[in-house]
Design a protein around this motif. Sequence first.
Motif, PDB file in Angstrom:
ATOM      1  N   ALA A  60     -22.494  63.417  36.724  1.00 12.91           N
ATOM      2  CA  ALA A  60     -23.339  64.220  37.609  1.00 12.91           C
ATOM      3  C   ALA A  60     -24.115  65.248  36.803  1.00 12.91           C
ATOM      4  O   ALA A  60     -23.688  65.667  35.729  1.00 12.91           O
ATOM      5  CB  ALA A  60     -22.489  64.925  38.658  1.00 12.91           C
ATOM      6  N   TYR A  87     -34.747  65.498  47.389  1.00 13.80           N
ATOM      7  CA  TYR A  87     -35.125  64.148  46.990  1.00 13.80           C
ATOM      8  C   TYR A  87     -35.302  64.108  45.474  1.00 13.80           C
ATOM      9  O   TYR A  87     -35.654  65.111  44.855  1.00 13.80           O
ATOM     10  CB  TYR A  87     -36.447  63.748  47.660  1.00 13.80           C
ATOM     11  CG  TYR A  87     -36.385  63.780  49.166  1.00 13.80           C
ATOM     12  CD1 TYR A  87     -35.862  62.714  49.879  1.00 13.80           C
ATOM     13  CD2 TYR A  87     -36.840  64.891  49.867  1.00 13.80           C
ATOM     14  CE1 TYR A  87     -35.800  62.743  51.270  1.00 13.80           C
ATOM     15  CE2 TYR A  87     -36.779  64.936  51.260  1.00 13.80           C
ATOM     16  CZ  TYR A  87     -36.257  63.860  51.948  1.00 13.80           C
ATOM     17  OH  TYR A  87     -36.193  63.898  53.312  1.00 13.80           O
ATOM     18  N   ASP A  88     -35.091  62.924  44.885  1.00 16.42           N
ATOM     19  CA  ASP A  88     -35.340  62.765  43.455  1.00 16.42           C
ATOM     20  C   ASP A  88     -36.824  62.474  43.230  1.00 16.42           C
ATOM     21  O   ASP A  88     -37.630  62.476  44.174  1.00 16.42           O
ATOM     22  CB  ASP A  88     -34.424  61.705  42.838  1.00 16.42           C
ATOM     23  CG  ASP A  88     -34.699  60.288  43.325  1.00 16.42           C
ATOM     24  OD1 ASP A  88     -35.752  60.035  43.954  1.00 16.42           O
ATOM     25  OD2 ASP A  88     -33.846  59.412  43.069  1.00 16.42           O
ATOM     26  N   ASP A  92     -36.170  59.395  46.794  1.00 16.46           N
ATOM     27  CA  ASP A  92     -34.883  59.005  47.373  1.00 16.46           C
ATOM     28  C   ASP A  92     -34.012  60.238  47.585  1.00 16.46           C
ATOM     29  O   ASP A  92     -33.970  61.142  46.737  1.00 16.46           O
ATOM     30  CB  ASP A  92     -34.153  58.026  46.442  1.00 16.46           C
ATOM     31  CG  ASP A  92     -34.899  56.716  46.281  1.00 16.46           C
ATOM     32  OD1 ASP A  92     -35.489  56.248  47.278  1.00 16.46           O
ATOM     33  OD2 ASP A  92     -34.900  56.169  45.160  1.00 16.46           O
ATOM     34  N   SER A  93     -33.289  60.281  48.702  1.00 14.58           N
ATOM     35  CA  SER A  93     -32.419  61.402  49.009  1.00 14.58           C
ATOM     36  C   SER A  93     -31.273  61.484  47.996  1.00 14.58           C
ATOM     37  O   SER A  93     -30.662  60.474  47.666  1.00 14.58           O
ATOM     38  CB  SER A  93     -31.842  61.254  50.422  1.00 14.58           C
ATOM     39  OG  SER A  93     -30.964  62.310  50.698  1.00 14.58           O
ATOM     40  N   VAL A  94     -31.008  62.685  47.509  1.00 17.87           N
ATOM     41  CA  VAL A  94     -29.891  62.854  46.574  1.00 17.87           C
ATOM     42  C   VAL A  94     -28.603  63.219  47.307  1.00 17.87           C
ATOM     43  O   VAL A  94     -27.530  63.202  46.716  1.00 17.87           O
ATOM     44  CB  VAL A  94     -30.193  63.892  45.467  1.00 17.87           C
ATOM     45  CG1 VAL A  94     -31.413  63.495  44.672  1.00 17.87           C
ATOM     46  CG2 VAL A  94     -30.338  65.280  46.030  1.00 17.87           C
ATOM     47  N   GLN A  96     -27.191  61.845  50.600  1.00 15.61           N
ATOM     48  CA  GLN A  96     -27.277  60.924  51.735  1.00 15.61           C
ATOM     49  C   GLN A  96     -26.569  61.488  52.969  1.00 15.61           C
ATOM     50  O   GLN A  96     -25.439  61.962  52.881  1.00 15.61           O
ATOM     51  CB  GLN A  96     -26.652  59.575  51.370  1.00 15.61           C
ATOM     52  CG  GLN A  96     -27.459  58.781  50.375  1.00 15.61           C
ATOM     53  CD  GLN A  96     -28.780  58.296  50.949  1.00 15.61           C
ATOM     54  OE1 GLN A  96     -28.919  58.087  52.142  1.00 15.61           O
ATOM     55  NE2 GLN A  96     -29.762  58.127  50.082  1.00 15.61           N
ATOM     56  N   VAL A 120     -25.809  66.470  41.461  1.00 14.26           N
ATOM     57  CA  VAL A 120     -26.628  65.306  41.767  1.00 14.26           C
ATOM     58  C   VAL A 120     -26.214  64.198  40.811  1.00 14.26           C
ATOM     59  O   VAL A 120     -25.971  64.443  39.629  1.00 14.26           O
ATOM     60  CB  VAL A 120     -28.130  65.654  41.584  1.00 14.26           C
ATOM     61  CG1 VAL A 120     -29.003  64.431  41.763  1.00 14.26           C
ATOM     62  CG2 VAL A 120     -28.540  66.762  42.539  1.00 14.26           C
ATOM     63  N   GLN A 124     -30.122  59.844  38.991  1.00 14.48           N
ATOM     64  CA  GLN A 124     -31.277  60.110  39.851  1.00 14.48           C
ATOM     65  C   GLN A 124     -32.318  60.895  39.056  1.00 14.48           C
ATOM     66  O   GLN A 124     -32.014  61.947  38.493  1.00 14.48           O
ATOM     67  CB  GLN A 124     -30.850  60.851  41.115  1.00 14.48           C
ATOM     68  CG  GLN A 124     -29.986  59.950  41.984  1.00 14.48           C
ATOM     69  CD  GLN A 124     -29.918  60.389  43.414  1.00 14.48           C
ATOM     70  OE1 GLN A 124     -28.994  61.083  43.779  1.00 14.48           O
ATOM     71  NE2 GLN A 124     -30.877  59.966  44.213  1.00 14.48           N
ATOM     72  N   THR A 126     -35.439  63.177  37.773  1.00 13.05           N
ATOM     73  CA  THR A 126     -36.027  64.469  38.123  1.00 13.05           C
ATOM     74  C   THR A 126     -37.525  64.379  37.871  1.00 13.05           C
ATOM     75  O   THR A 126     -37.975  63.455  37.187  1.00 13.05           O
ATOM     76  CB  THR A 126     -35.404  65.593  37.277  1.00 13.05           C
ATOM     77  OG1 THR A 126     -35.569  65.289  35.905  1.00 13.05           O
ATOM     78  CG2 THR A 126     -33.942  65.763  37.596  1.00 13.05           C
ATOM     79  N   LEU A 128     -36.629  67.194  40.928  1.00  5.22           N
ATOM     80  CA  LEU A 128     -36.157  67.145  42.309  1.00  5.22           C
ATOM     81  C   LEU A 128     -37.215  67.744  43.226  1.00  5.22           C
ATOM     82  O   LEU A 128     -37.980  68.623  42.830  1.00  5.22           O
ATOM     83  CB  LEU A 128     -34.850  67.925  42.452  1.00  5.22           C
ATOM     84  CG  LEU A 128     -33.665  67.420  41.629  1.00  5.22           C
ATOM     85  CD1 LEU A 128     -32.463  68.344  41.834  1.00  5.22           C
ATOM     86  CD2 LEU A 128     -33.315  65.984  41.969  1.00  5.22           C
TER      87      LEU A 128
END
Length: 144
Positions: A60, A87-88, A92-94, A96, A120, A124, A126, A128
């Motif tokens: 993470a 979001y990234d 996409d949602s970081v 959910q 995060v 994912q 960046t 963000l």
Amino acid sequence: MRFRAVSIFIISCLIGVVNLLFTPPALALTQIKLSEISYHDCPSELADGAVMSTGASRAASCYIVTGKAQNDSGKYVYNADIFGRIYDANGDSVMQNRTRLGSIEEVPPGVSDFELRISVAANQPTPLQLKQFKAAGFNGTVRR
């Protein structure tokens, strides 16, 4: 009979007045405006962490989200929950199915700084995107 009805009415009114005088005020949610939302990497001492998903531990990235909290109520606000969407770089949602991101223990009247630690998944990308941030709390201490 009429005397009894008048007596019941007067007693009922007295009970109502006594309840109004001795009932504590209800705690209602106070909205807090959040602005100047940004983020930066966690300091190295806070950066160790993991994202748990279905019982598995994954690498993470740690970030500190910062901003300004505007409390227009004129009173201290306690236990203000922070809501927002993160979001990234791909949109996409970081987080959910999660919009509650944390809380601010105490927000004084006026404008003050706040910060929030988030983790995060390291895969994912960046930067963000921080959207729809807001907060709400109580004007009195909430007992758990």
